[in-house]
Design a protein around this motif. Structure first.
Motif, PDB file in Angstrom:
ATOM      1  N   ARG A   1       0.799  -1.213   0.000  1.00 44.59           N
ATOM      2  CA  ARG A   1       0.000   0.000   0.000  1.00 44.59           C
ATOM      3  C   ARG A   1       0.839   1.273   0.000  1.00 44.59           C
ATOM      4  O   ARG A   1       0.301   2.360  -0.212  1.00 44.59           O
ATOM      5  CB  ARG A   1      -0.923  -0.011   1.225  1.00 44.59           C
ATOM      6  CG  ARG A   1      -2.097  -0.932   1.017  1.00 44.59           C
ATOM      7  CD  ARG A   1      -2.724  -1.343   2.308  1.00 44.59           C
ATOM      8  NE  ARG A   1      -4.032  -1.918   2.034  1.00 44.59           N
ATOM      9  CZ  ARG A   1      -5.152  -1.220   2.048  1.00 44.59           C
ATOM     10  NH1 ARG A   1      -5.133   0.052   2.360  1.00 44.59           N
ATOM     11  NH2 ARG A   1      -6.288  -1.792   1.760  1.00 44.59           N
TER      12      ARG A   1
ATOM     13  N   ASN B   1       1.242   2.726  -3.906  1.00 40.65           N
ATOM     14  CA  ASN B   1       0.327   3.721  -4.507  1.00 40.65           C
ATOM     15  C   ASN B   1      -0.242   4.656  -3.448  1.00 40.65           C
ATOM     16  O   ASN B   1      -1.261   5.270  -3.642  1.00 40.65           O
ATOM     17  CB  ASN B   1      -0.781   3.042  -5.305  1.00 40.65           C
ATOM     18  CG  ASN B   1      -1.784   2.335  -4.431  1.00 40.65           C
ATOM     19  OD1 ASN B   1      -1.506   2.072  -3.268  1.00 40.65           O
ATOM     20  ND2 ASN B   1      -2.944   2.042  -4.974  1.00 40.65           N
TER      21      ASN B   1
ATOM     22  N   VAL C   1      -3.707  11.333  -7.027  1.00 34.97           N
ATOM     23  CA  VAL C   1      -4.675  10.986  -8.074  1.00 34.97           C
ATOM     24  C   VAL C   1      -3.944  10.465  -9.307  1.00 34.97           C
ATOM     25  O   VAL C   1      -4.259   9.405  -9.850  1.00 34.97           O
ATOM     26  CB  VAL C   1      -5.553  12.210  -8.415  1.00 34.97           C
ATOM     27  CG1 VAL C   1      -6.337  11.955  -9.683  1.00 34.97           C
ATOM     28  CG2 VAL C   1      -6.490  12.520  -7.261  1.00 34.97           C
TER      29      VAL C   1
ATOM     30  N   ARG D   1      -2.206   7.046  -8.515  1.00 33.08           N
ATOM     31  CA  ARG D   1      -3.086   5.875  -8.454  1.00 33.08           C
ATOM     32  C   ARG D   1      -3.665   5.531  -9.817  1.00 33.08           C
ATOM     33  O   ARG D   1      -4.101   4.404 -10.032  1.00 33.08           O
ATOM     34  CB  ARG D   1      -4.193   6.115  -7.431  1.00 33.08           C
ATOM     35  CG  ARG D   1      -3.653   6.050  -6.014  1.00 33.08           C
ATOM     36  CD  ARG D   1      -4.684   6.425  -5.009  1.00 33.08           C
ATOM     37  NE  ARG D   1      -4.085   6.605  -3.697  1.00 33.08           N
ATOM     38  CZ  ARG D   1      -4.635   7.303  -2.730  1.00 33.08           C
ATOM     39  NH1 ARG D   1      -5.791   7.883  -2.927  1.00 33.08           N
ATOM     40  NH2 ARG D   1      -4.038   7.420  -1.570  1.00 33.08           N
ATOM     41  N   ALA D   2      -3.678   6.527 -10.710  1.00 33.45           N
ATOM     42  CA  ALA D   2      -4.068   6.196 -12.076  1.00 33.45           C
ATOM     43  C   ALA D   2      -2.968   5.372 -12.738  1.00 33.45           C
ATOM     44  O   ALA D   2      -3.232   4.528 -13.593  1.00 33.45           O
ATOM     45  CB  ALA D   2      -4.331   7.473 -12.866  1.00 33.45           C
TER      46      ALA D   2
ATOM     47  N   VAL E   1      -0.684   3.517 -10.899  1.00 32.31           N
ATOM     48  CA  VAL E   1      -0.496   2.294 -10.113  1.00 32.31           C
ATOM     49  C   VAL E   1      -1.880   1.851  -9.631  1.00 32.31           C
ATOM     50  O   VAL E   1      -2.392   2.337  -8.635  1.00 32.31           O
ATOM     51  CB  VAL E   1       0.450   2.534  -8.921  1.00 32.31           C
ATOM     52  CG1 VAL E   1       0.687   1.235  -8.169  1.00 32.31           C
ATOM     53  CG2 VAL E   1       1.761   3.121  -9.396  1.00 32.31           C
ATOM     54  N   GLY E   2      -2.488   0.935 -10.350  1.00 29.61           N
ATOM     55  CA  GLY E   2      -3.834   0.483  -9.997  1.00 29.61           C
ATOM     56  C   GLY E   2      -3.796  -0.537  -8.872  1.00 29.61           C
ATOM     57  O   GLY E   2      -2.736  -1.025  -8.497  1.00 29.61           O
ATOM     58  N   MET E   3      -4.984  -0.835  -8.341  1.00 34.90           N
ATOM     59  CA  MET E   3      -5.000  -1.756  -7.212  1.00 34.90           C
ATOM     60  C   MET E   3      -6.219  -2.670  -7.256  1.00 34.90           C
ATOM     61  O   MET E   3      -7.309  -2.258  -7.631  1.00 34.90           O
ATOM     62  CB  MET E   3      -4.990  -0.969  -5.905  1.00 34.90           C
ATOM     63  CG  MET E   3      -4.791  -1.853  -4.698  1.00 34.90           C
ATOM     64  SD  MET E   3      -4.038  -0.966  -3.348  1.00 34.90           S
ATOM     65  CE  MET E   3      -3.769  -2.294  -2.198  1.00 34.90           C
TER      66      MET E   3
ATOM     67  N   ALA F   1      -9.578  -1.957 -12.965  1.00 28.26           N
ATOM     68  CA  ALA F   1      -8.235  -1.415 -12.748  1.00 28.26           C
ATOM     69  C   ALA F   1      -7.511  -1.214 -14.074  1.00 28.26           C
ATOM     70  O   ALA F   1      -6.851  -0.189 -14.264  1.00 28.26           O
ATOM     71  CB  ALA F   1      -7.433  -2.340 -11.838  1.00 28.26           C
TER      72      ALA F   1
ATOM     73  N   VAL G   1      -8.046   1.962 -16.874  1.00 32.09           N
ATOM     74  CA  VAL G   1      -7.317   3.238 -16.920  1.00 32.09           C
ATOM     75  C   VAL G   1      -5.888   3.024 -17.426  1.00 32.09           C
ATOM     76  O   VAL G   1      -5.092   3.948 -17.426  1.00 32.09           O
ATOM     77  CB  VAL G   1      -7.284   3.942 -15.540  1.00 32.09           C
ATOM     78  CG1 VAL G   1      -8.663   4.449 -15.190  1.00 32.09           C
ATOM     79  CG2 VAL G   1      -6.774   3.033 -14.462  1.00 32.09           C
TER      80      VAL G   1
END
Lengths: 296, 438
Positions: free
Chosen positions: A92, A95, A125, A128-129, A131-133, A206, A209
């Motif tokens: 965690r 990201n 923002v 996290r776009a 590095v997806g999760m 995920a 994007v």
């Protein structure tokens, strides 16, 4: 399709047990229990992410201690270790999902390509776009299947019109191996799917994007073996385009899907290396105990 | 591997587990039965009291929905209404319509003679009758010169008598209706000229000193304006506060303090909010007394903590996995809340707000402090007009001795209860309608 996946899984399992049996004969120096130094090579040739001297504190608790490792481009790296060892916490950090926990503090350096993830100039923002999760429990939005996948592209403004969005949604569902099952019912709520389908929907969401890295936090722990096999197969396919970091409790899974494995124990990165080597020839006593089932 | 073996249970020698469990089984079952009975008794008592309340209120209040009217032959005499003959609205407005009513009554009972007798005869009709004729003529000036039978409101005493609430066997001196009046009423009843009709006055008029002319329209409109202000203020502010505190505010000593204070505010007696409103809104800001605007402001203060607490509870009940999913997609904090958390929490928030509003609708104490207890005849037309509200109207009427007001008190309570049930029903419908599973 599922049968082949299961067969693959079974044959891999067999290979693994033979390998573990074979290891006994080899005579490589094994590091002792007390050593908290990371064993193995933490660097790779083409790193996607570089982590150095990462420390995480939950209030007073030191959850991650001075961890450094590289995540290679287009590789699947597995984090294994007993519960509470910090593997999810570390995941965690990649990201910055830990930002949502107020008492959590992260020090050290984590780089995605050339950008420092924890730098002030990086917006979460954007991060996290990229590095997806995918989470442990399938968590589709209580909206339609279509809306679930369309959400990411929509908020990031990745598409210009409805046709493009439709195409992207279909494409993502296809890459997640879900399109055949949901083609006729894109308007039904995502929560109406089975657990395994929900998890693949979350993966589709995920990859919609088009991230560079996908983090998976025990993605199969709530699923049955068949759904698990499908997801594992999917992870293998996704490796062509994405870098995948997977946290898992199942050593068989780590052995099946990953190229490199990192073993965490009580906040320390104990050992890291090629998955084959870790499972056949662990060089740290703790790793050996864990993978042979003596502990954990 | 040793751990996995079941260890020997520490059972007293000579007694197996069956006898041990059986020994206490009877006692355990008895306790359960007892508890069930307590529960049933409690529910039964509650239901009995609810039933008592409803039978009492409905029993007293339902006659108020009917009102006695008398059919009187009226000659719209041009000499009385419009002596100039030019249909001047001013003349039509100020004409002596009471004279027409009196003439009509004399026409019904030509035999009645003498000042006292005639006064008793005219007493059968409400003073509203003249205004009723005025309204009819103003609406339709063509009536002037015509003769027709008109249903006119009877006085409250006649209404009470017709509804059987005056004992005719009593001595005349102890009775509100006199012997001669009873004789006339009986004749009219026999001729079908007195009828009980649906009480439009109750829903069409404001308050009045004359019980037969008093209605709840003014109080209803007052309640409406007050609640509109309350809702427009307390819902957005309450939801925004709840969202900020729950989703955005850092968790530190200050937010803890704010939280404790909001919880305390919810428990503050409502009259205190009335005093606050009097001091701040009326004395300091100089807003008018008795205005629904001020009432709404005061009730907002009272409702806000309820909405905030309900809103926060609704937000906490949204599973964190939804937030994580949205944040993990790269949604900003506001997008996460706006797109996912708030829609899921909305049913709970609406339910809480509607229940808060229902409480505000039933509130009277704080409104007494800001002058909404005044005797107001006119139906309020805006947020600034002097007004009163339903509960306060009930409080005002409950003080009055006339039988018609007793009826109206109960009728007003019924209307208030109907609105309460409606609002709570709406809350349930909304909750069921938008309930989502995840």
């Amino acid at each position: 399709m599922s049968t082949t996946a299961v067969e693959t899984a079974v044959s891999l399992d067999n290979a693994l047990s033979t390998a573990i049996g074979a290891r006994k004969q080899s005579s490589v120096e094994v590091t002792d229990y007390d050593s908290r130094q990371t064993v193995g090579k933490i660097t790779v040739d083409h790193p996607k992410m570089i982590c150095r001297e990462v420390n995480v504190y939950y209030g007073e608790k030191h959850a991650i201690k001075n961890v450094g490792l590289d995540i290679g481009t287009n590789e699947v790296i597995a984090f294994i270790g007993p519960s509470g060892c910090g593997k999810s916490t570390f995941l965690r950090c990649l990201n910055r999902m830990n930002d949502t926990i107020p008492i959590c503090r992260v020090t050290g350096q984590i780089k995605l390509d050339d950008d420092d993830v924890y730098d002030k100039s990086i917006d979460v923002v954007q991060l996290r776009a990229r590095v997806g999760m995918v989470f442990q429990k399938p968590n589709p939005f209580p909206k339609s299947i279509y809306e679930n996948v369309a959400y990411g592209p929509r908020i990031h403004g990745m598409v210009n019109n409805k046709t493009e969005l439709d195409e992207l949604v279909r494409d993502s569902l296809e890459r997640a191996g879900l399109i055949k099952e949901v083609e006729k019912r894109l308007d039904e709520p995502g929560t109406s799917l089975s657990g395994g389908q929900q998890q693949r929907l979350c993966i589709a969401r995920a990859i919609a994007v088009n991230p560079e890295v996908i983090l998976m936090d025990e993605p199969c722990s709530a699923l049955d073996p068949i759904a698990t096999a499908k997801i594992e197969e999917l992870i293998d396919e996704l490796r062509e385009n994405y870098t995948i970091v997977i946290v898992t409790h199942s050593m068989q899974q780590a052995a099946r899907v990953s190229q490199r494995t990192a073993y965490f124990h009580l906040g320390d990165l104990i050992e890291i290396g090629d998955t084959d080597q870790i499972f056949t020839n662990p060089r740290h006593k703790l790793t050996e105990d864990y993978i042979t089932g003596r502990f954990g | 591997m040793n751990k996995l073996k079941p260890s020997a249970a520490p059972v007293a020698p000579g007694r197996d587990i069956k006898t041990i469990v059986n020994a206490s089984l009877k006692r355990r079952h008895a306790a359960e039965r007892r508890f069930r009975w307590y529960g049933l008794i409690a529910i039964g008592l509650g239901l009995i009291f609810v039933a008592l309340m409803f039978t009492n209120i409905i029993g007293k209040g339902y006659p108020a929905f009917w009102q006695a009217y008398v059919q009187v032959p009226i000659t719209f005499d041009p000499a009385v209404i419009d002596p100039q003959g030019n249909r001047d609205p001013k003349a039509i407005e100020t004409a002596d319509y009471a004279a027409l009513v009196r003439a009509g009554m004399r026409q019904l009972f030509p035999a009645v003679q003498g000042r006292l007798e005639l006064r008793a005869l005219y007493g059968l009709i409400s003073s509203d009758a003249a205004y009723e004729l005025q309204r009819q003529v103003q609406q339709n000036p063509a009536l002037i010169g015509a003769s027709q039978e008109v249903w006119l409101l009877t006085s409250a005493t006649v209404d009470t008598f017709v509804k059987g609430n005056i004992d005719r066997t009593l001595d005349e001196t102890e009775r509100l209706v006199k012997d001669n009046q009873i004789e006339w009423i009986d004749k009219l009843l026999a001729a079908g000229k007195i009828q009980k009709q649906f009480n439009t006055v109750l829903f069409g008029n404001g308050d009045s000193r004359e019980p037969e002319q008093a209605g709840i329209r003014g109080a209803l409109m007052g309640s409406f304006f007050t609640l509109v202000v309350t809702f427009l203020l307390s819902f957005p502010i309450g939801v925004a506060t709840a969202v900020y505190l729950e989703e955005f505010a850092p968790k530190n000593r200050w937010t803890d303090l704010i939280e404790v204070n909001i919880n305390n505010l919810a428990a503050v007696p409502s009259i205190v909010f009335g005093l606050l409103g009097l001091a701040v809104f009326i004395n300091f800001f100089g807003l008018p007394r008795s205005a629904p605007l001020v009432g709404g402001l005061v009730l907002s203060l009272m409702t806000l903590p309820v909405i905030i607490i309900a809103g926060r509870a609704a937000l906490t009940s949204v599973p964190p996995s939804i937030r994580e999913a949205a944040l993990g997609m790269g949604a900003s904090k506001l997008q996460t809340v706006g797109h996912h958390v708030l829609p899921l929490a909305m049913p709970g928030m609406l339910t809480g707000s509607i229940i808060g509003m229902a409480r505000a609708l039933g509130e009277s104490a704080p409104l007494l402090m800001i002058g909404m207890v005044a005797f107001i005849v006119d139906v309020p037309k805006s947020f600034m007009d002097p007004a009163t509200v339903l509960p306060v109207q009930i409080y005002l009427w409950s003080d009055l001795p006339e039988r018609a007001f007793v009826e109206r008190t109960s009728a007003a309570i019924m209307v208030l209860l109907a609105f309460m049930i409606l609002m709570n029903g709406l809350a349930i419908v909304l909750r069921k309608r938008f309930e989502r599973r995840w």
